[in-house]
Design a protein around this motif. Structure first.
Motif, mmCIF file in Angstrom:
data_model
loop_
_atom_site.group_PDB
_atom_site.id
_atom_site.type_symbol
_atom_site.label_atom_id
_atom_site.label_comp_id
_atom_site.label_asym_id
_atom_site.label_seq_id
_atom_site.Cartn_x
_atom_site.Cartn_y
_atom_site.Cartn_z
ATOM 1 N N ILE A 254 -4.453 10.015 -30.200
ATOM 2 C CA ILE A 254 -3.383 10.166 -31.180
ATOM 3 C C ILE A 254 -2.482 8.945 -31.177
ATOM 4 N N SER A 255 -2.543 8.188 -30.082
ATOM 5 C CA SER A 255 -1.749 6.976 -29.916
ATOM 6 C C SER A 255 -2.551 5.748 -30.317
ATOM 7 N N ALA A 256 -2.082 5.011 -31.326
ATOM 8 C CA ALA A 256 -2.813 3.837 -31.808
ATOM 9 C C ALA A 256 -2.930 2.761 -30.735
ATOM 10 N N ARG B 130 -4.753 4.690 -9.371
ATOM 11 C CA ARG B 130 -5.285 6.016 -9.705
ATOM 12 C C ARG B 130 -5.148 6.228 -11.214
ATOM 13 N N ALA B 131 -6.228 6.590 -11.868
ATOM 14 C CA ALA B 131 -6.195 6.878 -13.299
ATOM 15 C C ALA B 131 -6.047 8.374 -13.532
ATOM 16 N N VAL B 132 -5.159 8.742 -14.443
ATOM 17 C CA VAL B 132 -4.941 10.145 -14.809
ATOM 18 C C VAL B 132 -5.130 10.263 -16.315
ATOM 19 N N SER B 133 -5.953 11.192 -16.737
ATOM 20 C CA SER B 133 -6.249 11.371 -18.163
ATOM 21 C C SER B 133 -5.269 12.363 -18.794
ATOM 22 N N ILE B 134 -4.703 11.962 -19.935
ATOM 23 C CA ILE B 134 -3.699 12.760 -20.641
ATOM 24 C C ILE B 134 -4.183 13.042 -22.060
ATOM 25 N N THR B 135 -4.186 14.300 -22.451
ATOM 26 C CA THR B 135 -4.641 14.665 -23.787
ATOM 27 C C THR B 135 -3.555 14.397 -24.836
ATOM 28 N N ASP B 136 -3.978 14.425 -26.097
ATOM 29 C CA ASP B 136 -3.023 14.285 -27.200
ATOM 30 C C ASP B 136 -1.931 15.341 -27.106
ATOM 31 N N ALA B 137 -2.341 16.569 -26.853
ATOM 32 C CA ALA B 137 -1.380 17.675 -26.794
ATOM 33 C C ALA B 137 -0.386 17.485 -25.659
ATOM 34 N N GLU B 138 -0.861 17.028 -24.514
ATOM 35 C CA GLU B 138 0.026 16.794 -23.372
ATOM 36 C C GLU B 138 1.012 15.669 -23.663
ATOM 37 N N ALA B 139 0.551 14.633 -24.356
ATOM 38 C CA ALA B 139 1.436 13.519 -24.706
ATOM 39 C C ALA B 139 2.510 13.956 -25.696
ATOM 40 N N PRO C 40 0.804 -1.231 0.000
ATOM 41 C CA PRO C 40 0.000 0.000 0.000
ATOM 42 C C PRO C 40 0.830 1.271 0.000
ATOM 43 N N GLY C 41 2.130 1.151 0.258
ATOM 44 C CA GLY C 41 3.002 2.316 0.236
ATOM 45 C C GLY C 41 3.409 2.753 -1.156
ATOM 46 N N VAL C 42 3.060 1.946 -2.157
ATOM 47 C CA VAL C 42 3.390 2.268 -3.545
ATOM 48 C C VAL C 42 2.123 2.726 -4.259
ATOM 49 N N GLU C 43 2.121 3.974 -4.714
ATOM 50 C CA GLU C 43 0.978 4.483 -5.474
ATOM 51 C C GLU C 43 1.115 4.048 -6.929
ATOM 52 N N LEU C 44 0.068 3.444 -7.461
ATOM 53 C CA LEU C 44 0.052 2.979 -8.840
ATOM 54 C C LEU C 44 -0.787 3.951 -9.662
ATOM 55 N N ILE C 45 -0.205 4.467 -10.743
ATOM 56 C CA ILE C 45 -0.873 5.495 -11.544
ATOM 57 C C ILE C 45 -0.968 5.039 -12.992
ATOM 58 N N ALA C 46 -2.187 4.977 -13.504
ATOM 59 C CA ALA C 46 -2.447 4.566 -14.878
ATOM 60 C C ALA C 46 -2.757 5.792 -15.725
ATOM 61 N N ALA C 47 -1.978 6.002 -16.783
ATOM 62 C CA ALA C 47 -2.196 7.140 -17.685
ATOM 63 C C ALA C 47 -3.114 6.715 -18.820
ATOM 64 N N GLU C 48 -4.283 7.322 -18.878
ATOM 65 C CA GLU C 48 -5.245 7.039 -19.940
ATOM 66 C C GLU C 48 -5.212 8.127 -21.006
ATOM 67 N N ALA C 49 -5.688 7.771 -22.187
ATOM 68 C CA ALA C 49 -5.703 8.725 -23.292
ATOM 69 C C ALA C 49 -6.984 9.550 -23.277
ATOM 70 N N ALA C 50 -6.851 10.841 -23.010
ATOM 71 C CA ALA C 50 -8.015 11.730 -23.027
ATOM 72 C C ALA C 50 -8.294 12.288 -24.411
ATOM 73 N N ALA D 160 4.648 8.254 -23.849
ATOM 74 C CA ALA D 160 4.594 9.698 -23.619
ATOM 75 C C ALA D 160 3.411 10.071 -22.731
ATOM 76 N N HIS D 161 2.325 9.318 -22.818
ATOM 77 C CA HIS D 161 1.188 9.573 -21.928
ATOM 78 C C HIS D 161 1.589 9.356 -20.463
ATOM 79 N N ALA D 162 2.377 8.312 -20.215
ATOM 80 C CA ALA D 162 2.842 8.054 -18.848
ATOM 81 C C ALA D 162 3.781 9.161 -18.381
ATOM 82 N N LEU D 163 4.668 9.605 -19.261
ATOM 83 C CA LEU D 163 5.596 10.676 -18.907
ATOM 84 C C LEU D 163 4.866 11.978 -18.586
ATOM 85 N N ALA D 164 3.765 12.224 -19.292
ATOM 86 C CA ALA D 164 3.009 13.464 -19.084
ATOM 87 C C ALA D 164 2.376 13.546 -17.694
#
Length: 396
Positions: A305-307, A328-337, A253-263, A357-361
């Motif tokens: 923008i990502s296939a 935790r899900a975080v939404s990333i736009t094409d422009a942000e990626a 539980p000490g590790v936060e898991l973050i999923a980058a989704e395509a917005a 790039a979505h994860a990096l954003a």
């Protein structure tokens, strides 16, 4: 939440309320056969020895855990990249295709079918089919064939037949539909699914093969004197790279898991693939999960923008983990990626895949502390996306 609740499905393939095997009766024998062989063979010493040997000698594992010094200075934390882009074929997909091709060979299968979006899974499947001397048919959306042409040429050079999916949005969803239709018509073929989607046991099986990613992260951090990261970030379409990167941390539980989704062009723009926000419970490609659908239960067309992230659902493991609050899900736009891809190229000399790039954003959306260790799973390299990058950065 207990580790087993998130990592392992029950006997029917459910992670909490998500999962299962919602398939035509014609496919029931093939899926049951697959499940039996998977459990009897893939946990054996014989399989593990050959699998690990190929990961090391053929795929190039372990991949480095790279300390991104310039990123760390900019974002104010200890940031590491898990370099899956350095795997043979250029992405994490080879981890799964090696495991499944060994299983297919053990089952006596001679025809392999697959679906692909960004093309990386198609290339990885064509690669292992060439290695094992098996026929390979890859279904790919017509739109993705155009925007991922380098990977199409790679698949053909490796001996695969690439078949265009021309229905719907002509992307990953439609390629998967065509692959499933093929499997129904030819149940003796082996369907080599590329993500943690589909009917049980596929989500569990693909997660098992990709778990090598978090296994390596764990001991690589230990080698530099760190017990565990505070955050692990990975992109999620179907979610195979994220399942692999998160696997060994679900129970911590000490590790936060973050999923980058395509917005896409914005969550509520009508051109998005942010399933955790826009999705509701429904059946997609053989499992009960979160998916984007209208009030009549018809799947709505995703956009990214990502296939590789242009998919209207997520794997049932991720659906459960996000719904339960573990991920935790975080939404990333094409422009942000696109901005993140250029930033990574300029700061670290690494051109990432648009998916990565979505994860990096995500880093720009976090409040980080200097002592925090953050691992970003760099799931693939950006060679395949150069046409998109060229169009986006015409003024460079």
């Amino acid at each position: 939440m207990k580790t087993a609740e998130l990592m392992l499905p029950d006997e029917f393939g459910f992670y909490g309320e998500f999962g299962g095997a919602y398939i035509p009766e014609l496919l029931r024998p093939a899926v049951e056969e697959l499940n039996t062989f998977f459990r009897d063979y893939c946990f054996s010493e014989t399989f593990r020895k050959e699998y690990i040997g190929l990961l090391k000698q053929y795929a190039g594992r372990p991949t480095p855990l790279y300390f991104a010094r310039n990123y760390s200075q900019k974002y104010g934390a200890k940031i590491y990249f898990k370099r899956e882009d350095l795997c043979h074929t250029g992405a994490h997909k080879i981890n799964n295709t090696i495991g499944q091709i060994l299983l297919a060979r053990h089952m006596g299968k001679t025809e392999i079918i697959a679906e692909t979006g960004a093309g990386q899974h198609g290339v990885a499947t064509a690669t292992v089919c060439a290695l094992m001397g098996l026929r390979c048919i890859v279904y790919m959306g017509e739109k993705d064939i155009e925007r991922q042409s380098p990977n199409v040429q790679r698949m053909k050079m490796l001996g695969a037949e690439v078949r265009s999916a021309t229905s719907g949005s002509k992307t990953l969803k439609d390629a998967t539909n065509e692959a499933i239709r093929h499997w129904i018509n030819f149940p003796d073929s082996y369907y080599l699914i590329g993500s943690v989607v589909g009917p049980h046991p596929y989500p569990e099986m693909v997660t098992y093969f990709q778990s090598v990613i978090s296994e390596e992260i764990t001991y690589q951090l230990r080698e530099i004197g760190s017990a565990s990261p505070q955050k692990v970030i990975a992109c999620v379409g179907g979610g195979s790279n994220a399942a692999g990167a998160f696997y060994h941390f679900y129970g911590n539980p000490g590790v936060e898991l973050i999923a980058a989704e395509a917005a896409g062009e914005g969550i509520h723009s009508g051109k998005s693939a942010a399933t955790s926000v826009l999705g509701s419970t429904g059946v997609l490609h053989g499992s009960l999960t979160l998916l984007m659908q209208d009030s009549f239960g018809q799947v709505t067309e995703p956009h990214s923008i990502s296939a590789g992230l242009d998919y209207p659902g997520i794997g049932p493991l991720h659906a459960h983990s996000i719904s339960s609050g573990r991920t935790r899900a975080v939404s990333i736009t094409d422009a942000e990626a696109l901005h993140a891809a250029l930033e990574c190229s300029r700061l670290e000399g690494i051109i990432p895949a648009l998916e990565s790039a979505h994860a990096l954003a995500v880093l720009g959306k976090l409040s980080l502390k200097p002592e925090e260790i953050v691992v970003v799973n760099l799931s693939g390299r950006g060679d395949k996306d150069m046409n998109t990058y060229q169009n986006a950065f015409q003024n460079l």
